[in-house]
Design a protein around this motif. Structure first.
Motif, short mmCIF file in Angstrom:
data_model
loop_
_atom_site.label_atom_id
_atom_site.label_comp_id
_atom_site.label_asym_id
_atom_site.label_seq_id
_atom_site.Cartn_x
_atom_site.Cartn_y
_atom_site.Cartn_z
N TRP A 295 0.83 -1.21 0.00
CA TRP A 295 0.00 0.00 0.00
C TRP A 295 0.86 1.25 0.00
CZ3 TRP A 295 0.86 2.98 4.26
CH2 TRP A 295 1.13 2.37 5.49
N ILE A 296 0.25 2.32 -0.50
CA ILE A 296 0.89 3.63 -0.52
C ILE A 296 -0.08 4.62 0.12
CG2 ILE A 296 0.05 4.10 -2.88
CD1 ILE A 296 2.68 5.71 -3.31
N ALA B 62 -5.39 12.70 -1.89
CA ALA B 62 -4.75 12.18 -0.68
C ALA B 62 -5.51 10.92 -0.23
CB ALA B 62 -4.78 13.23 0.42
N GLY B 63 -4.80 9.97 0.35
CA GLY B 63 -5.45 8.76 0.83
C GLY B 63 -4.50 7.59 0.85
N LYS B 64 -5.06 6.43 1.16
CA LYS B 64 -4.31 5.19 1.23
C LYS B 64 -4.82 4.27 0.12
CE LYS B 64 -2.70 2.36 5.06
NZ LYS B 64 -2.92 2.09 6.49
N TYR B 65 -3.91 3.70 -0.66
CA TYR B 65 -4.26 2.91 -1.83
C TYR B 65 -3.46 1.61 -1.89
CZ TYR B 65 -6.02 7.44 -3.40
OH TYR B 65 -6.69 8.63 -3.49
N GLY B 66 -4.07 0.59 -2.45
CA GLY B 66 -3.32 -0.60 -2.82
C GLY B 66 -2.45 -0.23 -4.01
N LEU B 67 -1.18 -0.64 -3.98
CA LEU B 67 -0.26 -0.33 -5.07
C LEU B 67 0.01 -1.62 -5.84
CD1 LEU B 67 1.51 1.83 -6.44
CD2 LEU B 67 3.35 1.16 -4.88
N PHE B 68 -0.69 -1.76 -6.95
CA PHE B 68 -0.56 -2.94 -7.80
C PHE B 68 0.17 -2.54 -9.07
CE2 PHE B 68 -4.29 -3.56 -5.15
CZ PHE B 68 -4.13 -4.86 -4.70
N SER B 69 0.59 -3.52 -9.83
CA SER B 69 1.23 -3.24 -11.11
C SER B 69 0.97 -4.39 -12.08
CB SER B 69 2.74 -3.01 -10.93
OG SER B 69 3.34 -4.11 -10.31
N ILE B 70 1.13 -4.07 -13.34
CA ILE B 70 1.07 -5.08 -14.39
C ILE B 70 2.41 -5.04 -15.11
CG2 ILE B 70 -0.09 -5.91 -16.47
CD1 ILE B 70 -2.62 -4.42 -15.49
N ASN C 42 -5.31 1.54 -6.21
CA ASN C 42 -6.61 0.89 -6.05
C ASN C 42 -7.19 1.19 -4.67
OD1 ASN C 42 -8.23 -1.78 -5.27
ND2 ASN C 42 -8.16 -1.70 -7.49
N LYS C 43 -8.53 1.33 -4.61
CA LYS C 43 -9.21 1.61 -3.33
C LYS C 43 -8.92 0.54 -2.28
CE LYS C 43 -13.23 3.68 -5.51
NZ LYS C 43 -14.67 3.48 -5.76
N LYS C 44 -8.77 -0.71 -2.70
CA LYS C 44 -8.57 -1.84 -1.78
C LYS C 44 -7.09 -1.92 -1.42
CE LYS C 44 -9.78 -5.82 0.18
NZ LYS C 44 -10.21 -5.79 1.52
N TRP C 45 -6.73 -1.51 -0.23
CA TRP C 45 -5.33 -1.49 0.17
C TRP C 45 -4.98 -2.54 1.22
CZ3 TRP C 45 -4.30 -0.82 5.28
CH2 TRP C 45 -5.30 -0.25 6.06
#
Length: 172
Positions: free
Chosen positions: A79-80, A95-103, A114-117
Motif C-alpha cells: 500500500w501507498i 490524498a489517501g491510502k491505496y493498494g499499489l498494484f502493477s502489471i 486501487n481503493k482496496k489497500w
C-alpha cells in the motif's frame, strides 16, 4: 467495578503480547516487511510492502507473469499513503491510502492505485476499484537486486527494483 478493571487490563495486556508476537512473526518471513517514507513538498509519501527474494528464480516473465496484475511485493498487498493531493506521472490522485498494484511488461508497466489497500496479495483485486492507472517504462539494472526494494527520492520519484528490472514513476 474493580474486577471489570482487572479483566480489561488483562485483555489489553494479552492484546499487546499477541500484537508484538505477530510483528516478530512477520519479520521471520521469507519476504520480510519494509516501509519507506519521504516528504515531497508538503506531502508525505509512505509505502508499506513485503520484500520477496529472487533466490535463483526467473522473476518477471517467470515467477511473475507479464500482463497479469501483481501485488508489487509479497504477502499482504503493498500500500501507498499520500498525505496530500498529488499528481502521479502528471495525473491527479487525491490524498489517501491505496493498494499499489502493477502489471509487469517487458518494456512498459502499468502502475495501479486501487481503493482496496488491505487485502492479501492480489486475490481480491478488482479493476473497478482502480482510482488511477499510469504507464511507465521499465529498465534493466546492471546488478541483480536480490530482494524487492522501494525508494522514494526527495524529488518524488518512486523507484522499485527486483532481479534486474527497475521501474520508476513520479509523484509531485
Amino acid at each position: 467495578m474493580k474486577s471489570l478493571k482487572v479483566v480489561a487490563t488483562l485483555a489489553l495486556s494479552l492484546l499487546l503480547v499477541f500484537s508484538a508476537s505477530a510483528q516478530k512473526d512477520k519479520e521471520k518471513r521469507k519476504s520480510p516487511p519494509a516501509q519507506v517514507s519521504q516528504k515531497v513538498g508538503d506531502a508525505t509519501i509512505t509505502i508499506d510492502y513485503s520484500r520477496p527474494s529472487k533466490r535463483g528464480r526467473d522473476i518477471f516473465g517467470g515467477l511473475e507473469d507479464y500482463g497479469k496484475v501483481w501485488r508489487t511485493g509479497a504477502n499482504e498487498s503493498t500500500w501507498i499513503e499520500l498525505s496530500k493531493d498529488v499528481t502521479v506521472e502528471g495525473k491527479k490522485l487525491p490524498a489517501g491510502k491505496y493498494g499499489l498494484f502493477s502489471i509487469p511488461g517487458e518494456d512498459e508497466w502499468t502502475i495501479i492505485f486501487n481503493k482496496k489497500w488491505d487485502g492479501w496479495g492480489a486475490y481480491e483485486y478488482k479493476e473497478s476499484d482502480d482510482v488511477l492507472r499510469v504507464k511507465v517504462k521499465a529498465s534493466s539494472t546492471d546488478d541483480v537486486v536480490e530482494m524487492l526494494t522501494f525508494e522514494i527520492e526527495k524529488s518524488g520519484d518512486v523507484i522499485f527494483a527486483w532481479d534486474q528490472t527497475k521501474v520508476e514513476f513520479s509523484i509531485r
